[in-house]
Each structure stands twice: as structure tokens, then as C-alpha cells.
Design a protein around this motif. Structure first.
Motif, PDB file in Angstrom:
ATOM      1  N   ARG A  50       0.803  -1.225   0.000  1.00 42.61           N
ATOM      2  CA  ARG A  50       0.000   0.000   0.000  1.00 42.61           C
ATOM      3  C   ARG A  50       0.840   1.282   0.000  1.00 42.61           C
ATOM      4  O   ARG A  50       0.578   2.206  -0.759  1.00 42.61           O
ATOM      5  CB  ARG A  50      -0.937  -0.016   1.210  1.00 42.61           C
ATOM      6  CG  ARG A  50      -1.901   1.167   1.259  1.00 42.61           C
ATOM      7  CD  ARG A  50      -2.748   1.110   2.511  1.00 42.61           C
ATOM      8  NE  ARG A  50      -3.663   2.238   2.588  1.00 42.61           N
ATOM      9  CZ  ARG A  50      -4.315   2.581   3.689  1.00 42.61           C
ATOM     10  NH1 ARG A  50      -4.140   1.890   4.809  1.00 42.61           N
ATOM     11  NH2 ARG A  50      -5.137   3.612   3.684  1.00 42.61           N
ATOM     12  N   PHE A  51       1.849   1.353   0.862  1.00 44.15           N
ATOM     13  CA  PHE A  51       2.622   2.586   0.992  1.00 44.15           C
ATOM     14  C   PHE A  51       4.067   2.469   0.521  1.00 44.15           C
ATOM     15  O   PHE A  51       4.820   3.439   0.585  1.00 44.15           O
ATOM     16  CB  PHE A  51       2.618   3.062   2.453  1.00 44.15           C
ATOM     17  CG  PHE A  51       1.262   3.474   2.952  1.00 44.15           C
ATOM     18  CD1 PHE A  51       0.602   4.554   2.383  1.00 44.15           C
ATOM     19  CD2 PHE A  51       0.651   2.785   3.982  1.00 44.15           C
ATOM     20  CE1 PHE A  51      -0.644   4.955   2.839  1.00 44.15           C
ATOM     21  CE2 PHE A  51      -0.605   3.166   4.457  1.00 44.15           C
ATOM     22  CZ  PHE A  51      -1.261   4.250   3.877  1.00 44.15           C
ATOM     23  N   ASP A  52       4.495   1.279   0.078  1.00 44.32           N
ATOM     24  CA  ASP A  52       5.908   1.065  -0.238  1.00 44.32           C
ATOM     25  C   ASP A  52       6.072   0.387  -1.596  1.00 44.32           C
ATOM     26  O   ASP A  52       5.277  -0.482  -1.969  1.00 44.32           O
ATOM     27  CB  ASP A  52       6.568   0.182   0.827  1.00 44.32           C
ATOM     28  CG  ASP A  52       6.538   0.810   2.208  1.00 44.32           C
ATOM     29  OD1 ASP A  52       6.990   1.965   2.334  1.00 44.32           O
ATOM     30  OD2 ASP A  52       6.062   0.151   3.149  1.00 44.32           O
ATOM     31  N   ASN A  53       7.154   0.762  -2.306  1.00 48.16           N
ATOM     32  CA  ASN A  53       7.488   0.016  -3.516  1.00 48.16           C
ATOM     33  C   ASN A  53       8.162  -1.303  -3.138  1.00 48.16           C
ATOM     34  O   ASN A  53       8.386  -1.584  -1.945  1.00 48.16           O
ATOM     35  CB  ASN A  53       8.365   0.854  -4.445  1.00 48.16           C
ATOM     36  CG  ASN A  53       9.703   1.239  -3.826  1.00 48.16           C
ATOM     37  OD1 ASN A  53      10.245   0.535  -2.974  1.00 48.16           O
ATOM     38  ND2 ASN A  53      10.257   2.377  -4.259  1.00 48.16           N
ATOM     39  N   ALA A  54       8.503  -2.113  -4.130  1.00 43.14           N
ATOM     40  CA  ALA A  54       9.030  -3.449  -3.858  1.00 43.14           C
ATOM     41  C   ALA A  54      10.342  -3.403  -3.085  1.00 43.14           C
ATOM     42  O   ALA A  54      10.566  -4.203  -2.160  1.00 43.14           O
ATOM     43  CB  ALA A  54       9.212  -4.204  -5.173  1.00 43.14           C
TER      44      ALA A  54
END
Length: 301
Positions: free
Chosen positions: A155-159
Motif C-alpha cells: 500500500r505505501f511502499d514500492n518493492a
């Protein structure tokens, strides 16, 4: 009536701080949010929320409860003055080990590692080297196995960020993970964890002052550990240590509030909380809550 519970962690003048990349709420934005709440909501006291869930009172249709996790010094220096200026109430949740023992929590080590090194690939390379060097001695999986499992956007972070957070917070065995996170913190952030903690967390006396000013101080565990890593004895310690901590501060110890570290709880943990006089438990699930229907020990924010 539905209740909006807002949660904050870091609240500071980010762009002028030592760690402008730290994920938090900029102080100027925070002031704007409080002004918005003042115009559109009714900021309620913790006692009013507890009473509503006990069926002993009702909240207004636009009630909002402001909560602040981890017991940071900036809650005392930045947040409380803004609340007092607007005659607002806030609920603050501090850990025992951070506040009393000056222990830098692993969750905060992870925060500042990412804030100090803004290129995630640098941290990922350090993690790769650490895992590759310890596969034979510590029984770790190959790096690629962790990457396949955790390098996924959320939701709030890239991989990349979610991979780093997962490895530093829960993917590796606790003892091995501590070696990794301590090494990264020393290399990237600071060699003196105790001095860093002294600048990060509010002191017991500051928390007592907050209580005297009308703020609420609740429990947040002793060590800010993940529930899945605790046995029953450790769960009981986290609850009872929090309660004793509140008692030493002069905070409420009847119908008190626990903010679960990482938002995690289970039936055993919640039963222990209830047995020790806990009235409410805060998660990190997103959503409104309704005192008429929701489990008071599983509140969304």
C-alpha cells in the motif's frame, strides 16, 4: 456513531532536520491538519472513548481521536504545544525500554537506516552480502528466496522498500536479524545507540508533564516486539510491564489503552490485556470504528 481514530508517529520539521527523508508528518502539515480537525471534527478525550465503548456515554457524530505512537521526544516538544494551543487532547503510547532504559528499538533503527541512506539499492546490497556470508552458519535461505517472497509493492511502499522493511523487521530469525540491523545502523547512522535513543524518546518526567497537561499516556509494550515471536510468558510480560510503567508515570491503570506494537494481537494477548484492566486495543488496520458494534480490543485507525 462512527469514530475516526488518527494515528501519527514522527511529527517534525522534516526538511530542516538531520533526516529529511524520514517518513513522518511535517510539522507545518500537522498544524494544517489540526486546523482542519478543529473546523470539521470534535477532538475527543481518551476517557470519552473508553466510556463510549463501555456503554457509559456517547460520542458526537463527528468525533475524532488523535493517537501518537512510540513516545518520541517530538511529541513533547512539537505535538503537545500545538494541541494545547487549540485546547485539544491527544493519546500517546510509549514503550518501556525506549523511555525508561534508553534502549533504541529495532523498529526505529530500521526507520533511520532508510532515512540516512536514501538509495535503497545500497541497503539491499548490504543485506545481500550479509545473507550470502551466513547461509552456512545460520541456516539462512539464499538471498534470491527472500527477494522473491518480499520484494513486492504494498500500500505505501514500492518493492525495494518493502523488501528492506521485511528483512529488517521480521523475515530473518530474530538473533540473526539483530546482528544485521545493528551492523547497518552503526555503519549508516550512528555508532552510539544509547545517545541516539536519548535524543529520540521522551523521558518519564516529560511524559508525566504531558499527563499533567491533560494528555493521555497508554501502553505500547516493553520492547516493541512482533507478536508472532512471543510465547505466552513473553506476551504476559509485555502487558504487565506496560501496566507497571503506566503506574510509575501516574497514568490511568484502570480501563487503560494498549496500542499493539506493529498493530498485532491474538486471543491470548487480548485476554491478558483484559485481565489486567485494559479497555481498548489499537491496531493499524485502516477504517472507522463504531462503539456500538466493534470489538474494543481490535480498533482500526
Amino acid at each position: 456513531m462512527p469514530l475516526t481514530i488518527v494515528t501519527y508517529h514522527f511529527v517534525r520539521d522534516l526538511k530542516n532536520s538531520r533526516y529529511p527523508a524520514l517518513r513522518g508528518r511535517d510539522l507545518a502539515e500537522f498544524k494544517q491538519q489540526l486546523d482542519y480537525f478543529d473546523n470539521h471534527y470534535k477532538v475527543v478525550d481518551t476517557a470519552d472513548v473508553v466510556a463510549a465503548f463501555k456503554g457509559e456515554g456517547e460520542l458526537s457524530a463527528n468525533a475524532i481521536w488523535l493517537t501518537f505512537d512510540d513516545g518520541y521526544l517530538e511529541h513533547f516538544t512539537n505535538v503537545m504545544p500545538q494541541l494545547l494551543a487549540r485546547k485539544m487532547h491527544g493519546a500517546f503510547f510509549a514503550t518501556v525500554n525506549g523511555t525508561v532504559h534508553g534502549e533504541l528499538l529495532d523498529v526505529n533503527k530500521a526507520h533511520f537506516i532508510r532515512a540516512a541512506e536514501t538509495d535503497p539499492n545500497v541497503i539491499i546490497d548490504e543485506i545481500r552480502a550479509f545473507i550470502d556470508a551466513r547461509q552456512d552458519t545460520d541456516g539462512l535461505q539464499p538471498f534470491d528466496a527472500y527477494w522473491r517472497e518480499y520484494a513486492k509493492p504494498v500500500r505505501f511502499d514500492n518493492a525495494e522498500i518493502w523488501f528492506i522493511k521485511s528483512v529488517l523487521q521480521h523475515a530473518l530469525p530474530p538473533a540473526v536479524r539483530k546482528v544485521l540491523i545493528d551492523g547497518l545502523f552503526e555503519k549508516i547512522v550512528s555508532i552510539d545507540q544509547r545517545d541516539f535513543a536519548g535524543e529520540l524518546y521522551a523521558s518519564p518526567d516529560q511524559l508525566r508533564t504531558m499527563i499533567e497537561c491533560g494528555m493521555y499516556i497508554g501502553g505500547h509494550g516493553a520492547k516493541h516486539l512482533r507478536l508472532r515471536e512471543l510465547d505466552r510468558v513473553e506476551k504476559e510480560f509485555e502487558v504487565t510491564a506496560s501496566l507497571e510503567f503506566l503506574r510509575t508515570l501516574g497514568a490511568p491503570t484502570t480501563d487503560w489503552v494498549m496500542c499493539y506494537p506493529y498493530g498485532e494481537s491474538d486471543g491470548t494477548y487480548r485476554a491478558l490485556l483484559k485481565q489486567n484492566g485494559g479497555a481498548l486495543g489499537l491496531t493499524i488496520q485502516a477504517g472507522l470504528v463504531d462503539p456500538a458494534v466493534d470489538d474494543p480490543l481490535l480498533l482500526s485507525r
